[in-house]
Design an enzyme around this catalytic site. Structure first.
Site, mmCIF file in Angstrom:
data_model
loop_
_atom_site.group_PDB
_atom_site.id
_atom_site.type_symbol
_atom_site.label_atom_id
_atom_site.label_comp_id
_atom_site.label_asym_id
_atom_site.label_seq_id
_atom_site.Cartn_x
_atom_site.Cartn_y
_atom_site.Cartn_z
ATOM 1 C CB CYS A 380 -2.577 -0.422 1.171
ATOM 2 S SG CYS A 380 -1.710 0.675 0.049
ATOM 3 C CG HIS A 515 1.593 -2.070 3.056
ATOM 4 N ND1 HIS A 515 0.827 -2.833 2.841
ATOM 5 C CD2 HIS A 515 1.689 -0.842 2.022
ATOM 6 C CE1 HIS A 515 0.401 -2.715 1.384
ATOM 7 N NE2 HIS A 515 0.827 -1.398 0.937
ATOM 8 C CD GLU A 517 1.080 -5.200 5.722
ATOM 9 O OE1 GLU A 517 0.806 -4.220 6.189
ATOM 10 O OE2 GLU A 517 1.109 -5.193 4.377
HETATM 11 N N1 GLN Z 1 -3.527 -0.488 -6.175
HETATM 12 C C1 GLN Z 1 -3.537 0.667 -4.977
HETATM 13 C C2 GLN Z 1 -2.523 1.627 -5.339
HETATM 14 O O1 GLN Z 1 -1.791 1.579 -6.144
HETATM 15 C C3 GLN Z 1 -3.027 0.098 -3.886
HETATM 16 C C4 GLN Z 1 -1.636 -0.370 -3.476
HETATM 17 C C5 GLN Z 1 -1.568 -1.339 -2.280
HETATM 18 O O2 GLN Z 1 -2.308 -2.000 -1.793
HETATM 19 N N2 GLN Z 1 -0.326 -1.609 -1.948
HETATM 20 O O3 GLN Z 1 -2.872 2.632 -4.869
#
Ligand code: GLN
Length: 543
Positions: A380, A515, A517
């Site tokens: 992410c 994600h 995970e």
């Molecule tokens: N801050 C980034 C976004 O909002 C990544 C978010 C995250 O890693 N879950 O896109």
């Protein structure tokens, strides 16, 4: 008709009620029963989405895009049953639903009160969509005696009465501490905690006693007679070296047998715990180990990356190696040459995150992984940092950044205001409130045949993974970045949202916008974690 097991906790928090519930779920499943697990949280936030990881640990996201308590992650990891919005409710959500109904006039002029209106809403939440299941396990957050949890306890007391003992059971988790000066395990805190429960009208049917050593028969007898439960229903919940040994330990203590006895179900067929024995054997007897640096922000609070730590363990199980986690605060890499500290790790992972602090350190860690050919997984925010690093250092775009940190010259990561979900356009606005601007839940991605991502996923054409982010890698920079050596190996079906990036000329370098995970299980390690740890093993020249 479903049977309900209510799990409460006493004495102190952090006794592992979530794992205990998940482990009981796994045992009932291993007996051939269908299970569903639910969590009721007594706080006033409508969901944990806006809570700081410092306060609440990880926000676990379900396929349907609900931001939930991290215990739902344990439930999914132990049972493989995907949770939904119906499986986590907070006081905030219950109240907002009741108040919305009141505003609509649904209560026909009645005075709206905690009892019966809030308790009825809690009972509906517990019973919702439970037809056809064998067991529903309902964990009540908090500790008995807290003011906040009273409406939940009242609701389960009423439900227990309405369903009768044939369809309901109360399990209470307590602490039985060892006092070194007395040389004994002490039962008094358990007795007091059960009194607290009795005060609200709940007589537990089983006590799960967290302890650091076996409970002698005499103490067990004492707990049973003071607390009014059968001695066989006093179950020692011993500290374990790995959480995945908990189902085995509870079974040896007779927990599942006793639950079945309570519901008048036969102690047959024999339980099959082979999957848990295999997992535990792989964890306890690794053939070597690898060291993975996790370069992020909330490094002193492990609960903020609960699923991530578990998924890495699963990657270790899949490769039969131990995975040593080196949690590094990225800010330290903002000092000259500090990044050399990564010299002796076998893999570098930049996890999800929010906000600008520490980003330059994360970018330095990405650069180190790319240049020194160390296996890299960016999740992410980690993928976004990898794209910024490529733009700045390879594609000749020194002003590249993310608009998350304010307006910038080259927004290679930016806010997208609409995208497709199936056939529908979804929109979000810069000005809308924080709770409602994220891309949340399961979205599909198409994989590019021949890419490392495609190989890693077993050559699947399309995958589905869970998201939780506001910003996206800007597809308009694709050509520029690909010319610099980056490959866009996974995209949303409409081709507009980059989902996976990689470097074809690197031993193992993948960034993902989702994600992974959240979907990894000990008995089904996620392909990306399996692949990442396999690459780390090669890096460590163990094979
Ligand atoms: N801050 C980034 C976004 O909002 C990544 C978010 C995250 O890693 N879950 O896109």
């Amino acid at each position: 008709m479903a049977r309900f097991v209510f799990i409460t906790g006493g004495v102190v928090s952090s006794l592992g009620k979530g794992i205990a519930s998940a482990a009981l779920g796994a045992l009932l499943q291993a007996r051939g029963y269908s299970v569903r697990l639910r969590k009721l949280d007594p706080y006033l936030n409508v969901d944990p989405g806006t809570m700081s990881p410092y306060q609440h640990g990880e926000v676990y996201v379900t396929d349907d895009g609900t931001e939930t308590d991290l215990d739902l992650g344990h439930y999914e990891r132990f049972t493989g049953v995907a949770a939904t919005r119906a499986d986590n409710a907070t006081t905030g959500r219950i109240y907002s639903e009741v108040i919305a109904k009141e505003r609509r006039g649904d209560y026909l002029g009645a005075t709206v009160q905690v009892i019966p209106h809030i308790t009825d809403a809690i009972k509906e939440t517990i019973l919702y969509e439970t037809e056809g299941l064998d067991f529903v396990l309902v964990e009540i957050g908090g500790t008995v005696g807290d003011i906040e949890s009273l409406p939940f306890l009242e609701a389960i007391r009423q439900l227990g009465n309405e369903l009768g003992p044939e369809r309901s059971m109360f399990v209470h988790l307590t602490l039985v501490p060892y006092i070194p000066s007395a040389g004994e395990l002490k039962t008094k805190p358990t007795q007091h905690s059960v009194k607290e429960l009795l005060n609200v009208g709940i007589q537990p049917d089983m006590l799960l006693c967290r302890c650091d050593r076996p409970i002698p028969q005499s103490q067990r007898q004492k707990i049973a007679s003071f607390c009014n439960v059968r001695p066989e229903a006093v179950i020692a919940a011993l500290d374990m070296d790995t959480i995945y040994a908990v189902p085995i330990s509870y079974h040896e203590e007779g927990m599942d047998r006793e639950v079945l006895r309570h519901f008048g179900l036969p102690d047959k067929p024999e339980i099959d715990l082979s999957r848990w024995h295999e997992i535990v054997a792989a964890i306890r007897n690794p053939e070597g180990s690898v060291r993975i640096a996790i370069v992020g922000k909330y490094m002193n609070l492990r609960d903020s990356y609960k699923s991530l730590a578990e998924a890495l363990t699963h990657g270790g199980i899949a490769n039969r190696v131990g995975v040593e986690l080196d949690w590094v605060d990225s800010e330290i890499f903002e000092q000259p040459n500090a990044v050399e500290r990564l010299e002796d790790v076998h893999g570098i992972l930049v996890p999800g995150g929010f906000g600008e602090r520490g980003t330059e350190g994360k970018i330095a860690a990405v650069r180190f992984a790319r240049e020194r050919r160390v296996p890299f997984l960016g999740i992410c925010f980690g993928m976004q940092m990898a794209v910024i690093e490529c733009a700045r250092n390879l594609a000749g775009l020194p002003g590249a950044s993310s608009t998350e940190f304010g307006p910038c010259e080259t927004p290679v990561v930016g806010l997208l205001t609409e995208w497709m979900r199936g056939n529908e356009i979804e929109r979000r606005h810069e000005g809308s409130n924080l709770g409602g601007t994220m891309r949340l839940g399961a979205y599909p991605a198409r994989l590019e045949p021949g890419s490392l991502a495609w190989e890693t996923y077993g050559k699947q054409a399309e995958i589905s993974e869970r998201h939780r982010h506001r910003y996206e890698v800007n597809i308009h920079y694709r050509n520029r970045l690909e010319a610099a050596g980056l490959r866009f190996s996974g995209l949303s079906p409409d081709g507009l949202l980059p989902e996976i990036i990689e470097y074809p000329d690197h031993p193992w370098f993948i960034g993902v916008q989702f994600h992974p995970e959240l979907k990894s299980k000990p008995f089904a390690p996620h392909p990306l974690f399996r692949g990442f740890i396999a690459a780390a093993v090669r890096q460590a020249r163990l094979v």
